[in-house]
Design an enzyme around this catalytic site. Sequence first.
Site, short mmCIF file in Angstrom:
data_model
loop_
_atom_site.label_atom_id
_atom_site.label_comp_id
_atom_site.label_asym_id
_atom_site.label_seq_id
_atom_site.Cartn_x
_atom_site.Cartn_y
_atom_site.Cartn_z
N ASN A 259 -5.19 2.22 -2.05
CA ASN A 259 -5.70 0.83 -1.78
C ASN A 259 -6.21 0.39 -3.46
O ASN A 259 -6.89 -0.50 -3.57
CB ASN A 259 -6.42 0.68 -0.83
CG ASN A 259 -7.93 1.21 -1.16
OD1 ASN A 259 -7.59 2.42 -1.63
ND2 ASN A 259 -8.89 0.75 -0.53
N ASP B 7 -10.09 3.47 1.05
CA ASP B 7 -10.31 3.26 2.47
C ASP B 7 -11.05 4.47 3.67
O ASP B 7 -11.74 4.55 4.29
CB ASP B 7 -8.90 2.68 3.34
CG ASP B 7 -8.75 1.42 3.11
OD1 ASP B 7 -9.76 0.59 2.56
OD2 ASP B 7 -7.64 0.98 3.02
N LYS C 81 0.80 -1.27 -0.08
CA LYS C 81 -0.17 0.14 -0.15
C LYS C 81 0.94 1.13 0.00
O LYS C 81 0.31 2.37 -0.34
CB LYS C 81 -1.08 0.16 1.26
CG LYS C 81 -2.26 -0.97 1.01
CD LYS C 81 -3.06 -1.00 2.18
CE LYS C 81 -4.45 -1.33 2.00
NZ LYS C 81 -5.31 -1.06 2.84
#
Length: 300
Positions: A92, A107, A71
């Site tokens: 992500n 996210d 990530k």
Amino acid sequence: MNRSTAQKLVGLIGHPVGHSISPQFQQAAFDASRLSVRYERWDTPDGELKRRVETLRGANYLGANVTVPHKQSVLELVDAVAEEVRLAGAANCIVHHAGRLVAHNTDVDGFRRALTEEMGAAAAGRPVAIIGAGGAARAVAVALDREGASEIVVLNRGLERARRLASEIGPLLRASLRAGPLDGDAARLISACGLIVNCTSVGLAGSADEGSSPLPAAALPPGAAVVDIVANPLVTPLLEAAARGGRPVLGGLAMLVHQGALSFELWTGLPAPLNVMLPAARAAMGLSDAEQPGAAKGSR
Ligand code: ATR
């Protein structure tokens, strides 16, 4: 996205990727939207990351999801990063636009959508607490700041890491950030918080901390809402204790599906069929529709 073109590809870049339920609920979304897209698992050890990301520039690739351990490292391999990525320090999702790759962090808004849908304005104008100081905690801190939290208390087992998070992103947020240890002092530090979010992996099924809670029940403020981003089990020991005390609770499945829905929308430009994605995620976890939503067999 043109529905009549030849099959496109999208996938999950990580190592390992076998446990993820993203392929199931994303494929269900593409199929329900009648798009000719295949969502694949792309298991990618460190040494293969650069080559893997380069393949996304091909005409038949929509982009990718990115998970542990890539990530952060993926940021050096793309052409541009969205604002959330800059704040959270991780991505992500990668979106391919005519040979260019842009990194996103869904996210952040996935957490916000799940929170507002299930708990309304639970963070607005209130002090909130985040347990954990890893990548997930950073994304949630950005999300809670955007939700209008007045103060964010970050508690972590390793105090130095919590302090680093506070010093790195604190100056970029409107809310004030305070770091503290996840120890016997936790109850006092979070006593005024209206919302507590677990961003550690404690309680995750299959891990060494399965069956454990990052906080003792007595440390939870009586009226606080409690969110766990751990998605499997459906109800973690933390949520169980919180609910026993009559507090509103939210498990990790909602965030998992919402971050996926936002990725779908970035890749396709179409609204995500959440009514298909949520049941597909639950089915991938082996849950029947009669069971309450809350968790997944993912890394979280
Ligand atoms: P992610 O990117 O998913 O956030 P991470 O960066 O590995 O994952 O962070 C994991 C978080 O869970 C950290 O806050 C970690 O605490 P430490 O920084 O002290 O290691 C926390 N964590 C993991 N196991 C834990 C445990 N048994 N007790 C308390 N915290 C734990």
